[in-house]
Scaffold this motif. Structure first.
Motif, PDB file in Angstrom:
ATOM      1  N   THR A 195       1.174  -1.087   0.051  1.00 23.70           N
ATOM      2  CA  THR A 195       0.154   0.103   0.090  1.00 23.70           C
ATOM      3  C   THR A 195       1.111   1.107   0.199  1.00 23.70           C
ATOM      4  O   THR A 195       0.616   2.246  -0.812  1.00 23.70           O
ATOM      5  CB  THR A 195      -0.884   0.331   1.109  1.00 23.70           C
ATOM      6  N   ASN A 198       3.583   2.002  -3.197  1.00 26.58           N
ATOM      7  CA  ASN A 198       1.957   1.879  -4.224  1.00 26.58           C
ATOM      8  C   ASN A 198       1.490   4.065  -4.272  1.00 26.58           C
ATOM      9  O   ASN A 198       1.567   4.471  -5.159  1.00 26.58           O
ATOM     10  CB  ASN A 198       0.660   0.898  -4.354  1.00 26.58           C
ATOM     11  N   ASN A 199       1.521   3.850  -2.829  1.00 21.49           N
ATOM     12  CA  ASN A 199       1.063   5.195  -3.176  1.00 21.49           C
ATOM     13  C   ASN A 199       2.789   6.086  -3.203  1.00 21.49           C
ATOM     14  O   ASN A 199       2.737   7.407  -3.352  1.00 21.49           O
ATOM     15  CB  ASN A 199       1.613   5.730  -1.102  1.00 21.49           C
ATOM     16  N   ARG A 200       4.176   5.756  -3.522  1.00 21.66           N
ATOM     17  CA  ARG A 200       4.917   6.190  -3.287  1.00 21.66           C
ATOM     18  C   ARG A 200       5.730   6.725  -4.784  1.00 21.66           C
ATOM     19  O   ARG A 200       6.439   7.257  -5.072  1.00 21.66           O
ATOM     20  CB  ARG A 200       5.730   5.856  -2.255  1.00 21.66           C
ATOM     21  N   CYS A 202       3.918   7.463  -9.336  1.00 21.46           N
ATOM     22  CA  CYS A 202       2.563   7.745  -9.774  1.00 21.46           C
ATOM     23  C   CYS A 202       3.245   6.852 -10.892  1.00 21.46           C
ATOM     24  O   CYS A 202       2.375   7.822 -12.512  1.00 21.46           O
ATOM     25  CB  CYS A 202       2.703   9.186 -10.327  1.00 21.46           C
ATOM     26  N   SER A 308       1.300  18.651  -0.672  1.00 26.28           N
ATOM     27  CA  SER A 308       1.480  16.345  -0.299  1.00 26.28           C
ATOM     28  C   SER A 308       2.831  16.623   0.821  1.00 26.28           C
ATOM     29  O   SER A 308       3.709  17.310   0.648  1.00 26.28           O
ATOM     30  CB  SER A 308       2.582  16.231  -1.773  1.00 26.28           C
ATOM     31  N   TRP A 310       4.116  13.418   3.123  1.00 26.51           N
ATOM     32  CA  TRP A 310       4.289  12.201   3.576  1.00 26.51           C
ATOM     33  C   TRP A 310       5.015  11.514   4.935  1.00 26.51           C
ATOM     34  O   TRP A 310       5.860  12.824   5.211  1.00 26.51           O
ATOM     35  CB  TRP A 310       5.092  11.526   2.915  1.00 26.51           C
ATOM     36  N   TRP A 316      -0.296   9.623   4.290  1.00 23.78           N
ATOM     37  CA  TRP A 316       0.120  10.710   3.046  1.00 23.78           C
ATOM     38  C   TRP A 316      -1.291  11.822   3.249  1.00 23.78           C
ATOM     39  O   TRP A 316      -2.858  11.687   3.758  1.00 23.78           O
ATOM     40  CB  TRP A 316       0.172  10.111   2.396  1.00 23.78           C
ATOM     41  N   THR A 341      -9.741   6.277   5.035  1.00 24.74           N
ATOM     42  CA  THR A 341      -8.907   8.003   4.708  1.00 24.74           C
ATOM     43  C   THR A 341     -10.377   9.008   5.062  1.00 24.74           C
ATOM     44  O   THR A 341     -11.323   8.862   5.234  1.00 24.74           O
ATOM     45  CB  THR A 341      -9.450   8.068   2.864  1.00 24.74           C
ATOM     46  N   TRP A 364     -10.448  11.163  -4.584  1.00 25.56           N
ATOM     47  CA  TRP A 364      -9.718  10.095  -4.246  1.00 25.56           C
ATOM     48  C   TRP A 364     -10.952   8.814  -3.781  1.00 25.56           C
ATOM     49  O   TRP A 364     -10.500   7.612  -3.691  1.00 25.56           O
ATOM     50  CB  TRP A 364      -9.660  10.298  -3.070  1.00 25.56           C
ATOM     51  N   ASN A 368      -8.732   5.612  -4.918  1.00 28.40           N
ATOM     52  CA  ASN A 368      -8.882   4.787  -3.924  1.00 28.40           C
ATOM     53  C   ASN A 368      -8.781   3.367  -4.204  1.00 28.40           C
ATOM     54  O   ASN A 368      -8.798   2.382  -4.129  1.00 28.40           O
ATOM     55  CB  ASN A 368      -8.998   5.456  -2.233  1.00 28.40           C
ATOM     56  N   ASP A 371      -5.771   1.941  -6.615  1.00 28.57           N
ATOM     57  CA  ASP A 371      -4.881   1.414  -5.392  1.00 28.57           C
ATOM     58  C   ASP A 371      -5.549  -0.024  -5.396  1.00 28.57           C
ATOM     59  O   ASP A 371      -4.401  -0.874  -5.204  1.00 28.57           O
ATOM     60  CB  ASP A 371      -4.797   2.616  -5.116  1.00 28.57           C
TER      61      ASP A 371
END
Ligand code: FES
Ligand SMILES: [Fe+2]
Length: 425
Positions: A195, A198-200, A202, A308, A310, A316, A341, A364, A368, A371
């Motif tokens: 998870t 994947n967020n880190r 693009c 942004s 993190w 994040w 979220t 989002w 989400n 993702d």
């Protein structure tokens, strides 16, 4: 066949610039270590001030094996305690969110005040010392309204540095004077590190996030310059112009926007940067305009892009002029992760008048879910015997590498001090 490898060996032989070996994602033993060494010893993002807006408001959060309660007192301070009665250990508060006067254990009615002091315990005799049986406190810090807890006796001290550096970025958005417009828990079918990884990046955005890539430009997180065709070169040029214009405007307003990156240089690792947004440049919405007409704090300009933020290991956030979206990642099992979220707007904003909830949440909620599907795919792959660590792009996955580097460093710091005797299957 079961392969037993001491976890210290896996940590030592981790190949920089490549994804982790399978046991880091699928082993129960490493999952348990993650809970003990990462989630119980570092600052974990769990909530925001507006989660418990009024005195007596209480919230529980599960971090690994620990249930923690957050309680706002009459003095408006939020405090955190282990959600465990000091009598015979019953779980004190069952609900995720509630409003309490004192904290009363349902079992035998031991009663605790807002500072955790034991106020009442019947039938314990005249010689019983209530002062020795208060709730066990958990360290809690608010950084610009983001609430972090740490379950260690001695938490990493460098949260002071994170607070000092992030506060000027966060303060204009006045998170403490927001309210939660919508909250959504998603259980992702994958390991918590998938998870986070994947967020880190693009790299996956253009192929998977049709909604998010309306406001967010994929090139903001890196690209291979030699591979661009003419169409994409024009895109990059447009983005450079948007960036230059945005940074000049924000500097003129005295709004900090430059990148700060302490992802691998701090135990309490973090990064922030105000990202320029495409189109109208206002918010993470389908038309890139603000979703809420009531801007946050004392802000008067809607075109502030998206700040942004993190934090390692588990959060994040996106701070816009009109709303904030926060994300908390909490492990539930080796292959199950809670992604919580929250969408926050100005506390005086009214749904239906100042904002439309569907418009506020659409980008989002869709992102989400997309993702979630990517994390599920990634987890299903790393479980297979055919999986072996693959290379990160040095152009687009530098922050994934930084996440893994931080994680491996933190495991090393604890494991090499006290070898675990744990072997991963
Ligand atoms: S276990 Fe809480 S009062 Fe007895
Ligand atoms: Fe994504």
């Amino acid at each position: 066949m079961t392969l037993s490898i001491p976890v210290e060996d896996l940590v030592r032989r981790r190949l920089a610039g490549a994804s982790l070996e399978a046991p880091f994602y699928i082993s129960r033993a490493i999952y348990d270590l993650d809970v003990d060494l990462i989630f119980h010893r570092h600052w974990i993002f769990v909530a925001t001030g507006p989660d418990v807006p009024e005195p007596g408001d209480c919230m529980t959060v599960e971090v690994g094996k620990a249930s923690v309660l957050l309680l706002r007192g009459e003095d408006m301070q939020v405090r955190a305690f282990h959600n465990v009665c000091r009598h015979r250990g019953a779980r004190l508060i069952q609900d995720h969110k509630s409003t309490v006067g004192n904290v009363v254990c349902r079992y035998h009615q031991w009663t605790y005040g807002e500072t955790g002091d034991l106020l009442f315990a019947e039938h314990m005799g005249a010689d019983f010392d209530k002062s020795c049986h208060g709730l066990k406190p958990v360290h809690l810090r608010s950084v610009g309204g983001l609430l972090f807890i740490c379950l260690a006796d001695e938490p990493p001290a460098d949260i002071d540095r994170m607070e000092a550096q992030l506060t000027p970025y966060l303060a204009p958005h006045d998170l403490d004077n927001c309210k939660i417009a919508y909250s959504y828990d998603l259980i992702e079918p994958g390991n918590w590190k998938l998870t986070m990884e994947n967020n880190r990046e693009c790299y996956h955005c253009v192929g998977n996030h049709p909604e998010l890539t309306i406001p967010l430009q994929e090139y903001g997180f890196g690209f291979a310059p030699d591979e661009l065709d003419d169409f994409r070169k024009a895109d990059v040029e447009t983005y450079r112009e948007v960036l230059a214009d945005s940074y000049a405007r924000w500097a003129g307003m005295g709004l900090p926007s430059e990148e700060l990156d302490e992802l691998t240089t701090a135990v309490t690792g973090f990064r922030t940067q105000r990202l320029a947004l495409m189109g109208a440049g206002e918010s993470h919405t389908m038309d890139t305009r603000v979703a809420s007409q009531k801007l946050l704090g004392n802000l008067t300009d809607a075109r502030l892009g998206g700040l942004s933020v993190w934090t390692h290991p588990n959060s994040w956030h996106h701070f816009m002029s009109d709303h904030v979206v926060t994300f908390s990642v909490l492990p539930i099992g080796p292959d199950r992760t809670l992604l919580r979220t929250n969408w926050l707007v100005h506390k005086d904003a009214v749904a239906g008048r100042d904002y439309d909830l569907e418009n506020l949440t659409k980008v989002w909620l869709m992102t989400n879910q997309q993702d979630n599907d990517l994390v599920a795919m990634a987890h299903a792959g790393v479980e297979q015997p055919g999986y072996e660590p693959g290379p990160y792009s040095r152009f687009t996955e530098g922050f994934v590498e930084k996440f893994c580097e931080w994680y491996i460093d933190r495991l090393s710091a604890h494991l090499l001090a006290t070898p675990s005797q744990v072997a991963a299957e």
